[in-house]
Design a protein around this motif. Structure first.
Motif, short mmCIF file in Angstrom:
data_model
loop_
_atom_site.label_atom_id
_atom_site.label_comp_id
_atom_site.label_asym_id
_atom_site.label_seq_id
_atom_site.Cartn_x
_atom_site.Cartn_y
_atom_site.Cartn_z
N PRO A 100 34.01 -15.62 39.91
CA PRO A 100 32.64 -15.41 39.77
C PRO A 100 31.81 -16.60 39.21
O PRO A 100 32.32 -17.22 38.48
N PRO A 101 30.66 -16.98 39.82
CA PRO A 101 29.95 -18.26 39.41
C PRO A 101 29.12 -17.89 37.85
O PRO A 101 28.75 -16.87 37.49
N ASP A 127 13.89 -24.83 37.26
CA ASP A 127 14.81 -26.05 37.48
C ASP A 127 16.54 -25.25 37.83
O ASP A 127 17.20 -25.61 38.59
N ILE A 128 16.73 -24.52 36.77
CA ILE A 128 18.22 -23.78 36.95
C ILE A 128 18.02 -23.15 38.41
O ILE A 128 19.34 -23.10 39.08
N ILE A 129 17.33 -22.24 38.65
CA ILE A 129 17.38 -21.51 39.97
C ILE A 129 17.26 -22.31 41.18
O ILE A 129 17.80 -22.14 42.09
N ASN A 130 16.66 -23.42 40.82
CA ASN A 130 16.43 -24.49 42.31
C ASN A 130 18.02 -25.25 42.09
O ASN A 130 18.54 -25.20 43.52
N GLY A 179 23.82 -22.42 47.27
CA GLY A 179 24.08 -21.15 47.66
C GLY A 179 24.41 -19.99 46.79
O GLY A 179 25.30 -19.13 47.23
N ILE A 180 24.12 -20.05 45.72
CA ILE A 180 24.42 -18.85 44.60
C ILE A 180 23.09 -18.12 44.24
O ILE A 180 22.15 -18.75 43.67
N GLN A 181 23.19 -16.72 44.62
CA GLN A 181 22.00 -16.20 44.46
C GLN A 181 22.12 -15.33 43.18
O GLN A 181 20.83 -14.85 42.67
N PRO A 238 13.90 -11.94 37.41
CA PRO A 238 14.64 -11.04 37.33
C PRO A 238 15.80 -10.87 38.40
O PRO A 238 15.41 -10.90 39.64
N GLY A 239 16.82 -10.27 38.18
CA GLY A 239 17.88 -9.90 38.99
C GLY A 239 18.78 -11.24 39.51
O GLY A 239 19.81 -10.96 40.14
N LYS A 240 18.37 -12.47 38.86
CA LYS A 240 19.31 -13.55 39.13
C LYS A 240 20.62 -13.48 38.18
O LYS A 240 21.70 -14.03 38.91
#
Length: 302
Positions: free
Chosen positions: A66-67, A120-123, A129-131, A153-155
């Protein structure tokens, strides 16, 4: 005359001991800074370029696990957390991200707002490719974790906040002039501070060839003043539904332990763990506490 001579000899010995202690402190700081800036064994360094910055991140572990995104503290960088990252990589695929202006990541053109840093982290995670991901953050990294929970939320599947805060009221400001966090904002060594911690990060960034960039980061942080600090309300915390483990360092002199504990009262899906005797930095660096910390993390995330 003999008494004066003995007194003078004692004064000289005290002076020499003081000089030796200072020399030893700076020598040790230089050594550890150099070691911290070296690549993490078995890790891979990557970078992605977005509109305004180039962001560096490090991966470690089995890609089939898991990431888990690791978020470092203020002025720090991913490699400084090699011990806990190595421990976590036994069960998770680690993505350690250098925040903008830190480590090898560029400063960029956008603000140092926590929304921007969370984006930035979400980018980075979107680019690889990690949702959804697990996340662990220490100190300011813990607040970045909260920011992701609030704005994206939800990430986060589950998160762990270590020795962290939600509001600048939780910072234990020093009154002796030896710390770089003040009631008025960040203050660099060049302006009369005398912080071995800041000296450590200065030397480490120099070892990485990032001295000029790091000086720019510090200058920007000084210009931000108190706007640099977190300022979530209880209502903000209550809106974050991601499950979060709050780990408190009992002897923390940077963030008030009572403040860290208070977060768990307002985060609706949180758990609280106290690590007896641990300080702000030793909780993620000392082998004395690292085993307990990682075991609590594994129990919560699993």
């Amino acid at each position: 005359m003999r008494l004066k001579t003995e007194s003078w000899n004692i004064d000289v010995r005290i002076f020499l001991i003081a000089i030796f202690t200072i020399f030893l402190s700076f020598s040790c700081t230089g050594y550890f800074a150099s070691e911290a800036s070296k690549p993490i064994k078995n890790s891979e360094m990557h970078s992605i370029k977005t509109e305004d910055l180039t962001q560096y991140y490090y991966t470690l572990g089995n890609k089939n696990d898991p990431p888990l995104v690791f978020l470092h503290g203020i002025l720090a960088f991913t490699q400084a957390y090699r011990d806990i990252i190595n421990e976590l990589s036994d069960r998770y695929y680690i993505i350690g991200i250098d925040l903008r202006g830190h480590g090898r990541s560029t400063v960029g053109d956008e603000s140092f707002s926590f929304y921007q840093i969370a984006e930035d982290i979400i980018n980075v995670t979107n680019a690889i490719g990690i949702q959804e991901f697990y996340a662990v953050g220490h100190s300011a990294g813990g607040f970045v974790l909260l920011s992701i929970g609030k704005y994206f939320p939800g990430k986060i599947i589950k998160g762990v906040s270590i020795a962290s805060l939600y509001h600048y009221d939780g910072i234990d400001f020093k009154k002796n002039g030896h710390d770089y966090l003040t009631e008025n904002g960040f203050m660099d060594n060049l302006f009369g501070r005398n912080s071995l911690t800041l000296d450590f990060f200065d030397r480490a960034h120099k070892s990485m060839g990032e001295e000029e960039k790091f000086n720019q980061t510090k200058q920007l942080m000084m210009e931000y003043g108190t706007q640099l600090y977190p300022s979530f309300t209880h209502a903000d915390l209550s809106s974050i539904n991601d499950p979060i483990l709050i780990i408190v360092a009992e002897k923390d002199k940077r963030i008030k332990p009572s403040h860290t504990e208070e977060m768990s009262k307002y985060l609706p899906n949180s758990e609280l763990v106290l690590i007896p005797g641990a300080t702000h930095f030793s909780i993620v660096r000392s082998k004395k506490y690292l085993g307990d910390v990682t075991e609590h993390i594994f129990q919560f995330l699993d």
